[in-house]
Design a protein around this motif. Structure first.
Motif, PDB file in Angstrom:
ATOM      1  N   PRO A  44       0.820  -1.217   0.000  1.00 56.57           N
ATOM      2  CA  PRO A  44       0.000   0.000   0.000  1.00 56.57           C
ATOM      3  C   PRO A  44       0.857   1.272   0.000  1.00 56.57           C
ATOM      4  O   PRO A  44       0.502   2.250  -0.662  1.00 56.57           O
ATOM      5  N   GLN A  45       1.965   1.271   0.712  1.00 53.82           N
ATOM      6  CA  GLN A  45       2.834   2.446   0.722  1.00 53.82           C
ATOM      7  C   GLN A  45       3.460   2.659  -0.654  1.00 53.82           C
ATOM      8  O   GLN A  45       3.573   3.791  -1.124  1.00 53.82           O
ATOM      9  N   ILE A  46       3.835   1.580  -1.314  1.00 47.12           N
ATOM     10  CA  ILE A  46       4.406   1.678  -2.655  1.00 47.12           C
ATOM     11  C   ILE A  46       3.376   2.275  -3.609  1.00 47.12           C
ATOM     12  O   ILE A  46       3.688   3.151  -4.415  1.00 47.12           O
ATOM     13  N   VAL A  47       2.124   1.822  -3.503  1.00 50.17           N
ATOM     14  CA  VAL A  47       1.057   2.343  -4.361  1.00 50.17           C
ATOM     15  C   VAL A  47       0.855   3.826  -4.098  1.00 50.17           C
ATOM     16  O   VAL A  47       0.733   4.627  -5.037  1.00 50.17           O
ATOM     17  N   ARG A  48       0.845   4.222  -2.813  1.00 47.55           N
ATOM     18  CA  ARG A  48       0.690   5.647  -2.482  1.00 47.55           C
ATOM     19  C   ARG A  48       1.862   6.454  -3.029  1.00 47.55           C
ATOM     20  O   ARG A  48       1.680   7.545  -3.569  1.00 47.55           O
ATOM     21  N   ASP A  49       3.085   5.930  -2.879  1.00 47.63           N
ATOM     22  CA  ASP A  49       4.267   6.628  -3.393  1.00 47.63           C
ATOM     23  C   ASP A  49       4.183   6.798  -4.903  1.00 47.63           C
ATOM     24  O   ASP A  49       4.504   7.861  -5.432  1.00 47.63           O
ATOM     25  N   VAL A  54       3.055  10.228  -9.769  1.00 47.42           N
ATOM     26  CA  VAL A  54       2.231  10.566 -10.932  1.00 47.42           C
ATOM     27  C   VAL A  54       1.664  11.973 -10.775  1.00 47.42           C
ATOM     28  O   VAL A  54       1.711  12.784 -11.717  1.00 47.42           O
ATOM     29  N   ARG A  55       1.155  12.302  -9.594  1.00 50.54           N
ATOM     30  CA  ARG A  55       0.602  13.646  -9.367  1.00 50.54           C
ATOM     31  C   ARG A  55       1.671  14.723  -9.546  1.00 50.54           C
ATOM     32  O   ARG A  55       1.433  15.744 -10.197  1.00 50.54           O
ATOM     33  N   ARG A  56       2.859  14.496  -8.981  1.00 48.78           N
ATOM     34  CA  ARG A  56       3.943  15.477  -9.117  1.00 48.78           C
ATOM     35  C   ARG A  56       4.341  15.648 -10.582  1.00 48.78           C
ATOM     36  O   ARG A  56       4.574  16.767 -11.049  1.00 48.78           O
ATOM     37  N   THR A  57       4.389  14.543 -11.308  1.00 48.83           N
ATOM     38  CA  THR A  57       4.752  14.605 -12.723  1.00 48.83           C
ATOM     39  C   THR A  57       3.710  15.396 -13.495  1.00 48.83           C
ATOM     40  O   THR A  57       4.053  16.247 -14.329  1.00 48.83           O
ATOM     41  N   GLN A  58       2.451  15.155 -13.204  1.00 45.76           N
ATOM     42  CA  GLN A  58       1.388  15.884 -13.889  1.00 45.76           C
ATOM     43  C   GLN A  58       1.467  17.373 -13.587  1.00 45.76           C
ATOM     44  O   GLN A  58       1.257  18.208 -14.463  1.00 45.76           O
ATOM     45  N   ALA A  65      -0.693  13.478 -17.587  1.00 43.31           N
ATOM     46  CA  ALA A  65       0.311  12.520 -18.042  1.00 43.31           C
ATOM     47  C   ALA A  65      -0.218  11.157 -17.657  1.00 43.31           C
ATOM     48  O   ALA A  65      -0.309  10.843 -16.474  1.00 43.31           O
ATOM     49  N   ASP A  66      -0.617  10.370 -18.638  1.00 37.75           N
ATOM     50  CA  ASP A  66      -1.178   9.060 -18.319  1.00 37.75           C
ATOM     51  C   ASP A  66      -0.069   8.063 -17.976  1.00 37.75           C
ATOM     52  O   ASP A  66       1.121   8.340 -18.146  1.00 37.75           O
ATOM     53  N   ARG A  67      -0.469   6.953 -17.471  1.00 31.21           N
ATOM     54  CA  ARG A  67       0.469   5.925 -17.009  1.00 31.21           C
ATOM     55  C   ARG A  67       1.438   5.512 -18.107  1.00 31.21           C
ATOM     56  O   ARG A  67       2.629   5.382 -17.879  1.00 31.21           O
ATOM     57  N   GLU A  68       0.928   5.315 -19.313  1.00 26.99           N
ATOM     58  CA  GLU A  68       1.768   4.867 -20.420  1.00 26.99           C
ATOM     59  C   GLU A  68       2.844   5.894 -20.755  1.00 26.99           C
ATOM     60  O   GLU A  68       3.988   5.554 -21.033  1.00 26.99           O
ATOM     61  N   THR A  69       2.474   7.178 -20.717  1.00 29.41           N
ATOM     62  CA  THR A  69       3.447   8.240 -20.997  1.00 29.41           C
ATOM     63  C   THR A  69       4.533   8.261 -19.931  1.00 29.41           C
ATOM     64  O   THR A  69       5.727   8.352 -20.254  1.00 29.41           O
ATOM     65  N   ILE A  70       4.134   8.175 -18.684  1.00 29.38           N
ATOM     66  CA  ILE A  70       5.105   8.192 -17.583  1.00 29.38           C
ATOM     67  C   ILE A  70       6.032   6.990 -17.691  1.00 29.38           C
ATOM     68  O   ILE A  70       7.260   7.124 -17.575  1.00 29.38           O
ATOM     69  N   LEU A  71       5.477   5.808 -17.954  1.00 30.59           N
ATOM     70  CA  LEU A  71       6.322   4.619 -18.089  1.00 30.59           C
ATOM     71  C   LEU A  71       7.256   4.727 -19.281  1.00 30.59           C
ATOM     72  O   LEU A  71       8.423   4.331 -19.196  1.00 30.59           O
ATOM     73  N   ALA A  72       6.771   5.283 -20.387  1.00 23.33           N
ATOM     74  CA  ALA A  72       7.619   5.449 -21.565  1.00 23.33           C
ATOM     75  C   ALA A  72       8.796   6.363 -21.262  1.00 23.33           C
ATOM     76  O   ALA A  72       9.938   6.080 -21.644  1.00 23.33           O
ATOM     77  N   VAL A  73       8.541   7.461 -20.550  1.00 22.97           N
ATOM     78  CA  VAL A  73       9.613   8.390 -20.192  1.00 22.97           C
ATOM     79  C   VAL A  73      10.595   7.712 -19.245  1.00 22.97           C
ATOM     80  O   VAL A  73      11.820   7.865 -19.387  1.00 22.97           O
TER      81      VAL A  73
END
Length: 80
Positions: A44-49, A54-58, A65-73
Motif C-alpha cells: 500500500p505504501q508503494i502504491v501511495r508513493d 504521478v501527481r507530481r509529474t502531472q 500525463a497518463d500511465r503509459e506516458t510516464i512509463l515510456a519516459v
C-alpha cells in the motif's frame, strides 16, 4: 519485538507451491513466507508513493500525463 503469526487451514496445493518457491530460492518456508508478508505489507505504501509521483509529474508538465506516458519516459531515461 517480533510477533508470531499462525495460519490455519492452508490448502495442500497452496502449501506445496509455497514450499517449492521457498526451496527454489534456498529459503525455509518460514523465511520465504515472512519475506512475502513483508512485501505485501509494504505494497500500500508503494502504491501511495507511485500515485504521488504521478501527481507530481502531472503538476510539473502542467497537464495530464497518463500511465503509459510516464512509463515510456521512465524506460527512455533508463535506456530501455
Amino acid at each position: 519485538m517480533a510477533k508470531a503469526v499462525q495460519i490455519r487451514d492452508v490448502p495442500d496445493d497452496v502449501h506445496a507451491v509455497l514450499a517449492r518457491a521457498a526451496q527454489a530460492q534456498g529459503l525455509s518456508l518460514t523465511k520465504y513466507v515472512l519475506r512475502e508478508l513483508e512485501h505485501l505489507a509494504r505494497r500500500p505504501q508503494i502504491v501511495r508513493d507511485n500515485a504521488a509521483t504521478v501527481r507530481r509529474t502531472q503538476q510539473r508538465v502542467q497537464g495530464e500525463a497518463d500511465r503509459e506516458t510516464i512509463l515510456a519516459v521512465l524506460h527512455e531515461g533508463r535506456g530501455e
